[in-house]
Every structure is written in C-alpha cells, then in structure tokens.
Design a protein around this motif. Structure first.
Motif, PDB file in Angstrom:
ATOM      1  N   ASP A  80       0.837  -1.189   0.114  1.00  0.00           N
ATOM      2  CA  ASP A  80       0.048  -0.120   0.035  1.00  0.00           C
ATOM      3  C   ASP A  80       0.923   1.259   0.014  1.00  0.00           C
ATOM      4  O   ASP A  80       0.643   2.322  -0.829  1.00  0.00           O
ATOM      5  CB  ASP A  80      -0.885   0.225   1.180  1.00  0.00           C
ATOM      6  CG  ASP A  80      -2.072  -1.108   1.140  1.00  0.00           C
ATOM      7  OD1 ASP A  80      -2.325  -1.252   0.100  1.00  0.00           O
ATOM      8  OD2 ASP A  80      -2.663  -1.345   2.188  1.00  0.00           O
ATOM      9  N   GLN A  81       2.016   1.231   0.666  1.00  0.00           N
ATOM     10  CA  GLN A  81       2.628   2.437   0.973  1.00  0.00           C
ATOM     11  C   GLN A  81       3.545   2.800  -0.238  1.00  0.00           C
ATOM     12  O   GLN A  81       3.770   3.870  -0.845  1.00  0.00           O
ATOM     13  CB  GLN A  81       3.610   2.257   2.106  1.00  0.00           C
ATOM     14  CG  GLN A  81       4.490   3.443   2.720  1.00  0.00           C
ATOM     15  CD  GLN A  81       5.796   3.568   1.785  1.00  0.00           C
ATOM     16  OE1 GLN A  81       6.490   2.607   1.425  1.00  0.00           O
ATOM     17  NE2 GLN A  81       6.203   4.780   1.485  1.00  0.00           N
ATOM     18  N   ARG A  82       4.065   1.898  -0.933  1.00  0.00           N
ATOM     19  CA  ARG A  82       4.711   1.835  -2.119  1.00  0.00           C
ATOM     20  C   ARG A  82       3.849   2.001  -3.275  1.00  0.00           C
ATOM     21  O   ARG A  82       4.381   2.667  -4.328  1.00  0.00           O
ATOM     22  CB  ARG A  82       5.717   0.723  -2.381  1.00  0.00           C
ATOM     23  CG  ARG A  82       6.807   0.337  -1.156  1.00  0.00           C
ATOM     24  CD  ARG A  82       7.947  -0.536  -1.848  1.00  0.00           C
ATOM     25  NE  ARG A  82       8.705  -0.751  -0.585  1.00  0.00           N
ATOM     26  CZ  ARG A  82       9.635  -1.544  -0.665  1.00  0.00           C
ATOM     27  NH1 ARG A  82      10.107  -2.233  -1.780  1.00  0.00           N
ATOM     28  NH2 ARG A  82      10.468  -1.634   0.365  1.00  0.00           N
ATOM     29  N   ARG A  83       2.815   1.631  -3.463  1.00  0.00           N
ATOM     30  CA  ARG A  83       2.000   1.554  -4.664  1.00  0.00           C
ATOM     31  C   ARG A  83       1.025   2.948  -4.700  1.00  0.00           C
ATOM     32  O   ARG A  83       0.747   3.585  -5.507  1.00  0.00           O
ATOM     33  CB  ARG A  83       1.012   0.579  -5.126  1.00  0.00           C
ATOM     34  CG  ARG A  83       1.916  -0.742  -5.601  1.00  0.00           C
ATOM     35  CD  ARG A  83       0.910  -1.772  -6.320  1.00  0.00           C
ATOM     36  NE  ARG A  83       0.209  -1.128  -7.267  1.00  0.00           N
ATOM     37  CZ  ARG A  83       0.421  -0.748  -8.566  1.00  0.00           C
ATOM     38  NH1 ARG A  83       1.872  -1.076  -9.054  1.00  0.00           N
ATOM     39  NH2 ARG A  83      -0.343  -0.370  -9.163  1.00  0.00           N
ATOM     40  N   GLY A  84       0.801   3.211  -3.205  1.00  0.00           N
ATOM     41  CA  GLY A  84       0.042   4.505  -3.254  1.00  0.00           C
ATOM     42  C   GLY A  84      -1.369   4.526  -3.950  1.00  0.00           C
ATOM     43  O   GLY A  84      -2.224   3.762  -3.806  1.00  0.00           O
ATOM     44  N   ALA A  85      -1.422   5.489  -4.820  1.00  0.00           N
ATOM     45  CA  ALA A  85      -2.490   5.796  -5.677  1.00  0.00           C
ATOM     46  C   ALA A  85      -2.918   4.525  -6.235  1.00  0.00           C
ATOM     47  O   ALA A  85      -4.280   4.004  -6.905  1.00  0.00           O
ATOM     48  CB  ALA A  85      -2.678   6.648  -6.770  1.00  0.00           C
ATOM     49  N   GLY A  86      -1.995   3.608  -6.972  1.00  0.00           N
ATOM     50  CA  GLY A  86      -2.021   2.522  -7.825  1.00  0.00           C
ATOM     51  C   GLY A  86      -3.057   1.506  -7.007  1.00  0.00           C
ATOM     52  O   GLY A  86      -4.019   0.658  -7.535  1.00  0.00           O
ATOM     53  N   ARG A  87      -2.972   1.489  -5.762  1.00  0.00           N
ATOM     54  CA  ARG A  87      -3.634   0.464  -4.709  1.00  0.00           C
ATOM     55  C   ARG A  87      -5.280   1.030  -4.995  1.00  0.00           C
ATOM     56  O   ARG A  87      -6.004   0.201  -4.835  1.00  0.00           O
ATOM     57  CB  ARG A  87      -3.147   0.635  -3.524  1.00  0.00           C
ATOM     58  CG  ARG A  87      -3.516  -0.402  -2.466  1.00  0.00           C
ATOM     59  CD  ARG A  87      -3.106  -2.087  -2.846  1.00  0.00           C
ATOM     60  NE  ARG A  87      -3.412  -2.967  -2.069  1.00  0.00           N
ATOM     61  CZ  ARG A  87      -3.109  -4.454  -1.837  1.00  0.00           C
ATOM     62  NH1 ARG A  87      -2.225  -4.625  -3.067  1.00  0.00           N
ATOM     63  NH2 ARG A  87      -3.482  -5.064  -1.112  1.00  0.00           N
ATOM     64  N   ASP A  88      -5.295   2.105  -4.906  1.00  0.00           N
ATOM     65  CA  ASP A  88      -6.690   2.627  -4.628  1.00  0.00           C
ATOM     66  C   ASP A  88      -7.214   2.573  -6.056  1.00  0.00           C
ATOM     67  O   ASP A  88      -8.569   2.195  -5.910  1.00  0.00           O
ATOM     68  CB  ASP A  88      -6.797   4.243  -4.250  1.00  0.00           C
ATOM     69  CG  ASP A  88      -6.085   4.609  -2.997  1.00  0.00           C
ATOM     70  OD1 ASP A  88      -6.434   3.569  -2.035  1.00  0.00           O
ATOM     71  OD2 ASP A  88      -5.650   5.567  -2.669  1.00  0.00           O
ATOM     72  N   ARG A  89      -6.770   2.563  -7.155  1.00  0.00           N
ATOM     73  CA  ARG A  89      -7.290   2.351  -8.438  1.00  0.00           C
ATOM     74  C   ARG A  89      -7.669   0.969  -8.414  1.00  0.00           C
ATOM     75  O   ARG A  89      -8.939   0.633  -9.134  1.00  0.00           O
ATOM     76  CB  ARG A  89      -6.444   2.554  -9.398  1.00  0.00           C
ATOM     77  CG  ARG A  89      -5.951   4.236  -9.764  1.00  0.00           C
ATOM     78  CD  ARG A  89      -5.418   4.334 -11.082  1.00  0.00           C
ATOM     79  NE  ARG A  89      -4.102   3.675 -11.300  1.00  0.00           N
ATOM     80  CZ  ARG A  89      -3.199   4.167 -11.017  1.00  0.00           C
ATOM     81  NH1 ARG A  89      -2.860   5.426 -10.338  1.00  0.00           N
ATOM     82  NH2 ARG A  89      -1.860   3.582 -11.096  1.00  0.00           N
ATOM     83  N   LEU A  90      -7.039   0.165  -7.935  1.00  0.00           N
ATOM     84  CA  LEU A  90      -7.462  -1.287  -8.085  1.00  0.00           C
ATOM     85  C   LEU A  90      -8.654  -1.476  -7.349  1.00  0.00           C
ATOM     86  O   LEU A  90      -9.440  -2.355  -7.785  1.00  0.00           O
ATOM     87  CB  LEU A  90      -6.018  -2.335  -7.453  1.00  0.00           C
ATOM     88  CG  LEU A  90      -6.460  -3.982  -7.568  1.00  0.00           C
ATOM     89  CD1 LEU A  90      -6.852  -4.254  -8.927  1.00  0.00           C
ATOM     90  CD2 LEU A  90      -5.211  -4.541  -7.051  1.00  0.00           C
ATOM     91  N   ALA A  91      -8.665  -1.007  -6.133  1.00  0.00           N
ATOM     92  CA  ALA A  91      -9.930  -1.093  -5.212  1.00  0.00           C
ATOM     93  C   ALA A  91     -11.240  -0.556  -5.798  1.00  0.00           C
ATOM     94  O   ALA A  91     -12.218  -1.175  -5.974  1.00  0.00           O
ATOM     95  CB  ALA A  91      -9.803  -0.710  -3.807  1.00  0.00           C
TER      96      ALA A  91
END
Length: 629
Positions: free
Chosen positions: A236-247
């Motif tokens: 979560d910390q390293r991907r940041g916004a990418g993790r939110d996009r996946l969700a």
C-alpha cells in the motif's frame, strides 16, 4: 547425501500419510460462503468473504456448475482470489469447501520439491554442526549472563538451541540474536507455529533502532499491530494511488455485475409481456415501476413513465453498456493485480528478515525459490518435524531452535508409533545440537517461580521478577502467591465425549474468580484440562456477571500467555478413573501453572490425587504448592 535426504523425505511422507488417515477419520470439512463474485479472466475469480483463509490452500469450489478443485491465490482485505480449472458462474451462489488436512497434503508436495538440504540434515543430527569462535559485533549489556551466552552460541555454531523456560526473556534474547546476525550481513527467516509468537517478536523488534518496514517483512494477516511490516501495508505504501485504483476498479466491476443481474431480471419480466402485445387491440403491457428500475438506473422515475416496449429497449441498451464497462475494467484489474504480485515478490526478495508461520514457508507462493542464511524457529518444541526440516532446507548457514521442551509438544492425532516417531517428536529430542538454557525468570512471583523451577527445571531457575508482591496481596487469599483450594468433590462425565465436568469444582472456581475481580486484579484467567469443564465455568462466570473480566479456556490455548492471577481447575475427582493428567503430563502441568505472574490458585480434590497416584506429578505439585504458598 542424496540417499540420506531421500530416506528422510520418505519417512516424513509415511508419517504424514498416517496422520492424514487419522484426520480424515475424525475431522470434517467446513464451508465458507462467498459473495459478489467477479470473473478476473484466465480462470481467476475474486469473491468477498468474512472468513480468514490462507493463500496457497487447495480446496473445492462449489457452484451451480458443480464442484471443482481450486487454489486460493491470495487473500486481501476481505477478498479471496482463486484459480480454477473450469469456468465458474460468479452470478450464482458459490462456496469454498475447506478440509483441515489440506496443509499436510501441500506439505507432502513441498517435501518432494527439496533437492538438497545440508543444514536440515545437520539440524536433525546427521551432520556435525560447524563451530567457530567469533567476536560479537554489537553490545548486549542489557542481557543477563545466560541470555548473552545464547547470543554468543547462535553466532558461533550452525545448529543452536535456545531453551527458554517461562518468563526468562526468550523474546528479548531472540531480538538481540536477530540484531547480531543482521550486523553480520545474514538474511533471516523467522518462523513459528503460531501467529501470536511472530507478533510478540515483531512488537519487540519494532522498538529497536534497526527496525524498518521492508527490511522486516511479515507474511500473513494479523489482528495485532504489525508496525507497518505486514506485506500488504508495505505494498500500500509503495503503490499509493495504484492500490486505490485497483480497489475502485474491483468495486466498479462488482457494481456493474450486480446491476447486470438486476437488469437481466427486468428483461425476463418485460419480454413476455411485450411480445404478447402484437395485436393493435390488445391491452397495453404493464410497465415496470420506478422502485424496480432504481437498482439499475439513476433516473428511474423518467424510465418508469415509458411504455413497456420502450422500457425493454432502454434496459437492453443498459445491459450492453454495463457489459462494456465490465469488459474494459477486467484487463485493467488483471494488469494492476499482476503488478501487485510482482511488487510483493520484489519486497519479499529484498527483505533482510521475513517473519511467517511455518505453514506459510511452503504455502505462500512468495516463498517459492527464497533462500536465507539463517532459520530461527520460535516455539520450535511445538512444531511437527517435517515443516522444520522443510524450513531449514531453505537456509544455508544456521538453524536456531528457540523454545521449551518442557512445555506443550507437537499435536498429532494418530496413535500410530510410526507417525509419532516420524512427525510427532520434539526437535529438542531429535537433534544433538548444542543448547543454552536461559535461567533467570522475570515473570512469576518467587513462590510461583520456585514451584515451577522445582517441578520442571531441576531447581535451575533464578527469580528476578519484580512488582508481583502487589498482585499476591490482593484477593483471593490476600498475601499468598500460591494457594491450594481443596474441593473434596465428586466428578461426573460430560455428555460431550470423554471430557469431564465437575460441578462442585466449577462453582468453587467461579467464586474464586469473583473474589479476584472484586480484589481489583487487572488480568485473570481460569484454566482447566477439559473443554466441557471450561464451558461449565464460563456459564457460571456469566451468571456472576464477570464473563467479560475473566478469560476461561483449556490449558492448550494458554501456551505463550500470562496473566496476573491464574486459577487452575483440575476437575478430576471420585468416582472417575484417573485421567492422563494423573499419570505423566508434565508439559501440560508446566504450562498451566507458569502462566501466573502474581497469584496461582489450584482448585483440586487433594485426597483423590494422593490416593490415585501418591508419587505422581500432580500429587507432588499439590504438596509443594501447599508448602510454598
């Protein structure tokens, strides 16, 4: 060497197969309901579930198309992703059927994948451990002499055993061992039989200067604070916004599929009515109401005013759009999920210390191909032998076994001697590796520590506990740290198998717990050997309105735990025949009395134990407790 390795693996597999037979004869599968299914492409499917599942688990997926074997690929934030061999209808109800023996089935496969294991063979006494005098890189002045000796041993030999009796600072010592080995540039796999043991070590590590998430990575989900070291948190910390996009994409797919199900239902309702309206003189077809349309359309009121034929056309157009949304989102989800998997693998590969359960060393796909310099096995005495051998096969320089052979041994269901010898012995009994015993206990009041040391450690424990007198001063029996409550009771068999219920003993125990609560003790535990007795005591605690203030369970569940006040209800009494407790159960008794910090109350029918086995350990314990309280 290859022939020796093959013999070990063959013996382990025979033992595991015998244990599997015993488990299948006595255990049942359990069903895990799944919701909001999503087709992720390439025979991968995502679902929501409230149950805790384990990545790498092979199980059965039950759906409208029947049953098929699937593998749990990942578990993440209440979602589970499985890989299947046949298509799954995610719109229909689905469930996972999980068998408790799947861990052993996967373990057999993992054993077959071992190609060489020199350190594992050395751990199991088939090679002479290497030994070389070394100078420590760090200062360890805060440790006592036996703890410093443990750190020294762990850096000098390829196979070391750290014997940590209750309260001797085993976790603190282990943290110093890790720091010393890191200072030497060694990569560490820290594994244990339980998540709780890993969390305890991680909590101690988190306060040290060398700690940093990414350097330390914890595999597997935990309810405890993981201080940012849990793999998912690092991702979560390293991907940041990418993790939110996946969700967001997953949520969008889920919403689209839910709307598709409703829309198709509307089509099924509208089509027959519209088709029947071919005559110019027929009555107009009934239209759908706004409430029915609201699950698919935001502007439901406007569509509700249309004729049925127009409603059908609009709904069909909506289905086409929803299918397009789902089709466009799926590849993006797959790409982001693949990027997550690549990132996870990179994080684990770069970690200096990986912390996980022994089962995750062979279940987690992320552990495939990982190599370490050092294996540290916490609670090693509780582990069955094959997972320890497998974990050691992933390491090259050192195997450090940490635990206490005088506490609970590995749990094996089979009574077959071959099974127990192959997988059920303690590694402390199998290996001839050099060991050091931590000999200063800091947990227990000296009276409790003296009882534990006399009965189980040959009087070798030194007592350095502080602040326990205040606990002993409280009720029940103020001023006494060790108390024997003689019930002179009778015992009757429970209707639940061979477990036992002693109603008189349970009443005495519940009353003592009530005294402890009123006396102001902040942590109180009731322990008993029998599950049925624990159920009865919990009922009585609830009746006294102290069920939330007193923890009550069987002895096995308290390994590694501690409380200010412990009330041990032995339950056995006339006219029951002597149980295994009366015979030889030193490890069970050790765990039961060493959980107490400041007050230990033993509830027992003293005359029963004296008559049944006057030279037995229980009778000895009761006599020593009566003297030392």
């Amino acid at each position: 060497m290859a022939e020796l390795l093959a013999r070990f693996i063959s013996a382990f597999k025979r033992g595991i197969e015998g244990e599997l037979a015993a488990m299948r004869a006595s255990a049942e599968t359990f069903e895990v309901p799944l919701a909001r299914g999503q087709d992720l492409g390439a025979l991968r499917y995502g679902f929501e579930t409230a149950e805790r599942l384990v990545s790498g688990t092979a199980c059965v997926l039950r759906s409208s198309r029947g049953e098929q074997r699937v593998v749990i690929e990942r578990v993440d934030d209440g979602r589970v992703t499985v890989t299947a061999v046949q298509p799954v209808d995610v719109d229909a109800p689905c469930a996972l059927i999980v068998a408790p023996w799947f861990l052993y089935e996967r373990l057999i496969t993992a054993l077959d994948e071992i190609r060489e294991a020199p350190l594992a063979l050395s751990l199991f006494g088939k090679e002479v451990p290497a030994r070389a005098a070394t100078r420590l890189e760090r200062e360890h002045g805060e440790l006592n002499a036996s703890q410093q000796a443990a750190v020294q041993l762990c850096t000098e030999t390829s196979v070391a055993f750290v014997w940590g009796p209750p309260g001797t600072g085993k976790t603190v010592t282990l943290v110093h061992v890790i720091e010393e080995l890191l200072a030497r540039g060694e990569r560490i796999l820290l594994a244990s039989t339980t998540n709780a043991a890993i969390d305890q070590v991680l909590a101690k590590l988190a306060g040290r200067p060398d700690f940093a998430p990414g350097t330390f990575v914890r595999l597997g989900r935990s309810e405890a604070d993981t201080f940012g070291a849990e793999l998912a948190d690092i991702v979560d910390q390293r991907r940041g916004a990418g993790r939110d996009r996946l969700a967001r994409l997953r949520a969008r797919i889920g919403d689209a599929e839910q709307q598709l199900r409703f829309a198709r239902g509307l089509v099924e309702e509208l089509t027959p009515a519209v088709r029947s309206q071919q005559s110019l003189f027929a009555t107009p077809a009934p239209r759908l109401r706004a409430a029915q349309l609201a699950r698919v359309f935001a502007a439901a009121d406007a569509i509700a005013d249309l004729a049925a034929r127009d409603q059908l056309r609009v709904v069909e157009q909506r289905i086409v759009r929803l299918e397009r949304v789902r089709a466009l989102a799926k590849p993006r989800v797959s790409a982001l999920a693949a990027a997550d998997r690549d990132l996870e693998a990179r994080i684990v590969s770069e970690a200096r210390v990986v912390l996980c359960t022994l089962t995750n060393t062979y279940l987690s796909p992320l552990m495939a191909g990982q190599r370490f310099d050092v294996l540290i096995a916490e609670e090693a005495g509780m582990a069955t032998l094959p997972p320890l051998f497998l974990a050691a096969s992933r390491c090259t320089r050192r195997a450090i076994m940490v635990g206490d052979p005088r506490q609970l041994p590995p749990i094996v269901q089979s009574d077959d001697e071959l099974v127990r010898r192959a997988i059920g012995r303690s590694i402390f009994d199998v290996s001839g590796g050099e060991r050091v015993m931590l000999d200063v206990q800091y947990r227990m009041h000296p009276a409790i520590g003296g009882l534990v040391g006399e009965l189980f450690y040959g009087g070798q424990l030194v007592h350095g506990a502080a602040g326990t007198e205040a606990i002993a001063a409280r009720a029940p029996c103020p001023g006494r740290a060790v108390v024997v409550a003689d019930t002179r009771s009778t015992c009757e068999r429970s209707a639940r198998g061979s477990s036992r219920v002693n109603a008189i003993s349970a009443e005495v125990t519940a009353d003592l717990a009530l005294e402890a609560v009123r006396g102001g003790s902040p942590s109180i535990a009731v322990i008993t050997p029998y599950a049925a007795q624990a159920v009865e005591i919990r009922r009585l605690l609830a009746a006294r309105r102290i069920g939330d203030a007193v923890e009550c369970s069987t002895i096995h569940r308290f390994q590694g735990r501690e409380c200010d006040v412990v009330i041990l209800d032995l339950a056995d009494a006339h006219p029951m025949k002597p149980s295994a407790l009366v015979g030889d159960a030193p490890n069970l008794l050790n765990v039961s009395i060493s959980r107490a910090r400041g007050k230990l109350v033993i509830v027992a029918d003293v005359a029963y134990f004296e008559a049944a086995a006057p030279d037995g350990l229980v009778a000895q314990m009761l006599r020593a407790a009566a003297r030392g309280g």
